[in-house]
Design a protein around this motif. Structure first.
Motif, PDB file in Angstrom:
ATOM      1  N   ARG A  26       1.377  -6.454   6.023  1.00  0.00           N
ATOM      2  CA  ARG A  26       0.197  -5.910   5.337  1.00  0.00           C
ATOM      3  C   ARG A  26      -0.360  -4.723   6.112  1.00  0.00           C
ATOM      4  NH1 ARG A  26      -4.194 -10.576   5.756  1.00  0.00           N
ATOM      5  NH2 ARG A  26      -2.373 -11.881   5.354  1.00  0.00           N
ATOM      6  N   PHE A  47      -1.308   5.010   8.136  1.00  0.00           N
ATOM      7  CA  PHE A  47      -1.810   5.659   6.930  1.00  0.00           C
ATOM      8  C   PHE A  47      -3.271   6.050   7.128  1.00  0.00           C
ATOM      9  CE2 PHE A  47       1.616   5.008   3.992  1.00  0.00           C
ATOM     10  CZ  PHE A  47       2.235   3.836   4.390  1.00  0.00           C
ATOM     11  N   GLY A  88      -2.956   8.787   2.399  1.00  0.00           N
ATOM     12  CA  GLY A  88      -1.926   9.738   2.749  1.00  0.00           C
ATOM     13  C   GLY A  88      -0.563   9.093   2.626  1.00  0.00           C
ATOM     14  N   THR A  89       0.471   9.890   2.859  1.00  0.00           N
ATOM     15  CA  THR A  89       1.842   9.418   2.654  1.00  0.00           C
ATOM     16  C   THR A  89       2.420   8.693   3.860  1.00  0.00           C
ATOM     17  OG1 THR A  89       2.541  11.654   3.218  1.00  0.00           O
ATOM     18  CG2 THR A  89       2.451  11.083   0.882  1.00  0.00           C
ATOM     19  N   ARG A 104       4.884 -14.187  -2.905  1.00  0.00           N
ATOM     20  CA  ARG A 104       5.251 -13.109  -1.980  1.00  0.00           C
ATOM     21  C   ARG A 104       6.372 -12.257  -2.559  1.00  0.00           C
ATOM     22  NH1 ARG A 104       4.333 -13.115   3.335  1.00  0.00           N
ATOM     23  NH2 ARG A 104       5.028 -10.958   3.066  1.00  0.00           N
ATOM     24  N   TYR A 144      -9.403  -5.093  -4.919  1.00  0.00           N
ATOM     25  CA  TYR A 144      -8.720  -3.836  -5.225  1.00  0.00           C
ATOM     26  C   TYR A 144      -7.223  -4.111  -5.299  1.00  0.00           C
ATOM     27  CZ  TYR A 144     -13.074  -2.648  -2.871  1.00  0.00           C
ATOM     28  OH  TYR A 144     -14.392  -2.601  -2.482  1.00  0.00           O
ATOM     29  N   TYR A 201      -3.434  -2.135  -5.210  1.00  0.00           N
ATOM     30  CA  TYR A 201      -2.705  -0.916  -4.885  1.00  0.00           C
ATOM     31  C   TYR A 201      -1.212  -1.165  -5.092  1.00  0.00           C
ATOM     32  CZ  TYR A 201      -6.954   0.680  -2.467  1.00  0.00           C
ATOM     33  OH  TYR A 201      -8.247   1.062  -2.164  1.00  0.00           O
ATOM     34  N   GLN A 242       2.672   0.162  -3.868  1.00  0.00           N
ATOM     35  CA  GLN A 242       3.385   0.925  -2.848  1.00  0.00           C
ATOM     36  C   GLN A 242       4.872   0.966  -3.193  1.00  0.00           C
ATOM     37  OE1 GLN A 242       3.470  -0.632   1.243  1.00  0.00           O
ATOM     38  NE2 GLN A 242       3.275   1.461   2.009  1.00  0.00           N
ATOM     39  N   GLU A 269       6.610   5.125   0.637  1.00  0.00           N
ATOM     40  CA  GLU A 269       5.490   5.932   0.165  1.00  0.00           C
ATOM     41  C   GLU A 269       4.171   5.277   0.540  1.00  0.00           C
ATOM     42  OE1 GLU A 269       7.586   7.831  -3.841  1.00  0.00           O
ATOM     43  OE2 GLU A 269       5.542   7.042  -3.901  1.00  0.00           O
ATOM     44  N   GLY A 270       3.103   6.012   0.332  1.00  0.00           N
ATOM     45  CA  GLY A 270       1.780   5.474   0.598  1.00  0.00           C
ATOM     46  C   GLY A 270       1.319   4.559  -0.516  1.00  0.00           C
ATOM     47  N   LEU A 271       0.145   4.009  -0.323  1.00  0.00           N
ATOM     48  CA  LEU A 271      -0.426   3.113  -1.323  1.00  0.00           C
ATOM     49  C   LEU A 271      -1.170   3.915  -2.375  1.00  0.00           C
ATOM     50  CD1 LEU A 271      -1.018   1.576   1.755  1.00  0.00           C
ATOM     51  CD2 LEU A 271      -1.194  -0.250   0.083  1.00  0.00           C
ATOM     52  N   PHE A 301      -3.867   3.710  -5.452  1.00  0.00           N
ATOM     53  CA  PHE A 301      -4.919   2.894  -6.045  1.00  0.00           C
ATOM     54  C   PHE A 301      -4.629   2.614  -7.513  1.00  0.00           C
ATOM     55  CE2 PHE A 301      -9.027   1.274  -6.977  1.00  0.00           C
ATOM     56  CZ  PHE A 301      -9.420   1.839  -8.179  1.00  0.00           C
ATOM     57  N   PHE A 357      -0.158  -4.587  -3.447  1.00  0.00           N
ATOM     58  CA  PHE A 357      -1.088  -5.104  -2.444  1.00  0.00           C
ATOM     59  C   PHE A 357      -2.472  -5.278  -3.048  1.00  0.00           C
ATOM     60  CE2 PHE A 357       1.209  -5.167   1.518  1.00  0.00           C
ATOM     61  CZ  PHE A 357       2.245  -4.270   1.325  1.00  0.00           C
ATOM     62  N   HIS A 417      -9.817  -5.141   3.379  1.00  0.00           N
ATOM     63  CA  HIS A 417      -8.817  -5.868   4.138  1.00  0.00           C
ATOM     64  C   HIS A 417      -7.721  -6.309   3.180  1.00  0.00           C
ATOM     65  CE1 HIS A 417     -11.282  -5.969   7.795  1.00  0.00           C
ATOM     66  NE2 HIS A 417     -12.292  -6.014   6.931  1.00  0.00           N
ATOM     67  N   PHE A 418      -6.476  -6.098   3.596  1.00  0.00           N
ATOM     68  CA  PHE A 418      -5.346  -6.281   2.703  1.00  0.00           C
ATOM     69  C   PHE A 418      -4.656  -7.629   2.854  1.00  0.00           C
ATOM     70  CE2 PHE A 418      -4.467  -2.260   0.522  1.00  0.00           C
ATOM     71  CZ  PHE A 418      -5.376  -1.425   1.151  1.00  0.00           C
ATOM     72  N   GLY A 419      -4.038  -8.055   1.753  1.00  0.00           N
ATOM     73  CA  GLY A 419      -3.153  -9.205   1.778  1.00  0.00           C
ATOM     74  C   GLY A 419      -1.747  -8.790   2.157  1.00  0.00           C
ATOM     75  N   ASP A 420      -0.826  -9.757   2.153  1.00  0.00           N
ATOM     76  CA  ASP A 420       0.563  -9.502   2.550  1.00  0.00           C
ATOM     77  C   ASP A 420       1.390  -8.867   1.446  1.00  0.00           C
ATOM     78  OD1 ASP A 420       0.718 -12.470   4.612  1.00  0.00           O
ATOM     79  OD2 ASP A 420       0.401 -10.380   5.186  1.00  0.00           O
ATOM     80  N   ARG A 477       6.144  -8.524  -3.498  1.00  0.00           N
ATOM     81  CA  ARG A 477       7.268  -7.622  -3.745  1.00  0.00           C
ATOM     82  C   ARG A 477       7.868  -7.965  -5.095  1.00  0.00           C
ATOM     83  NH1 ARG A 477       5.018  -7.555   1.185  1.00  0.00           N
ATOM     84  NH2 ARG A 477       5.695  -5.773   2.421  1.00  0.00           N
TER      85      ARG A 477
END
Lengths: 113, 113
Positions: free
Chosen positions: A43, A89, A104-105, B9, B33, B35, B37, B41-43, B45, B91, B103-106, B109
């Motif tokens: 994460r 990031f 950002g990337t 997961r 939120y 996101y 990915q 690449e980046g995340l 929104f 995510f 704060h993000f989760g795992d 995929r």
């Protein structure tokens, strides 16, 4: 539109050296700038953040600087260690009634022992 | 304090099926939120929700994607009639308030066969 550019895309340093990652944002109303560290398959973890009314913030070996006029912000890692190796990031929160983040990337940081 | 919990997961779906991704925020967090990915690449929104309300869906594709955060239970990201291009890591993040750090989760995929 809202955009965040991040450089470099890859960065290799020797253990003990410093690493600097730079980001530029487009929305002048952006007011919050977090940095996340993401290890492979894990994460994103918040490591430091800065708000638009502050120019610099430091937490042990990590520091972030913000230049609102130029719309630049940077992450500085001193005395790098192999465990600092990850993708970093940057992100910005645009103005308005939202808490979304524009990312950002990413920068792949490799710290060579 | 358990972090943001996402399940499953890993999720495999065939083209045309539906995918449901679940996210339970951290205890005390009422803002969620989502996101997306793509590899290397980046995340990006997608959507920002508070209990029973969508606050910002400016990143959601217009078709096939929907999200909810009911009064009871986890937030759900639903993708109908999945296509190969939906393959990504999704995510979820949470925050205690509107202008608080996320704060993000795992992640989940998602693979489309």
């Amino acid at each position: 539109g809202e955009n965040v550019e991040q450089h470099p895309s890859t960065l290799s340093v020797q253990e003990g050296d410093s690493a600097v990652i730079k980001c530029t944002y487009s929305d002048s109303a952006s007011n919050y700038f977090p940095w996340y560290k993401q290890e492979l398959g894990k994460r994103p973890q918040l490591i430091i953040d800065i708000r638009s009314n502050v120019g610099e913030k430091k937490d042990q070996r990590i520091a972030v600087t913000l230049n609102k006029t130029a719309k630049h912000f940077s992450l500085h890692i001193t005395e790098t260690q192999p465990e600092d190796s990850a993708v970093y990031f940057c992100a910005s929160r645009p103005g308005g009634a939202t808490n979304k983040l524009i990312f950002g990337t990413g920068t792949l940081l490799a710290v060579q022992p | 304090n358990a972090g943001v919990m996402q399940n499953p997961r890993h999720l495999v779906r065939r083209r045309g099926q539906e995918a449901r991704l679940r996210c339970s925020p951290m205890k005390g967090h009422s803002h969620v939120y989502w996101y997306r990915q793509l590899p290397e690449e980046g995340l990006k929104f997608m959507v920002y929700l508070q209990k029973e309300n969508i606050i910002d869906e400016s990143g959601m594709p217009k078709e096939r994607f929907s999200a909810e955060f009911p009064k009871e239970g986890p937030s759900i990201l639903r993708i109908q009639q999945v296509v190969r291009g939906d393959s990504a890591a999704y995510f979820c993040a949470s925050s205690p308030g509107q202008y608080q750090p996320q704060h993000f989760g795992d992640g989940t995929r998602l693979s489309i066969l």
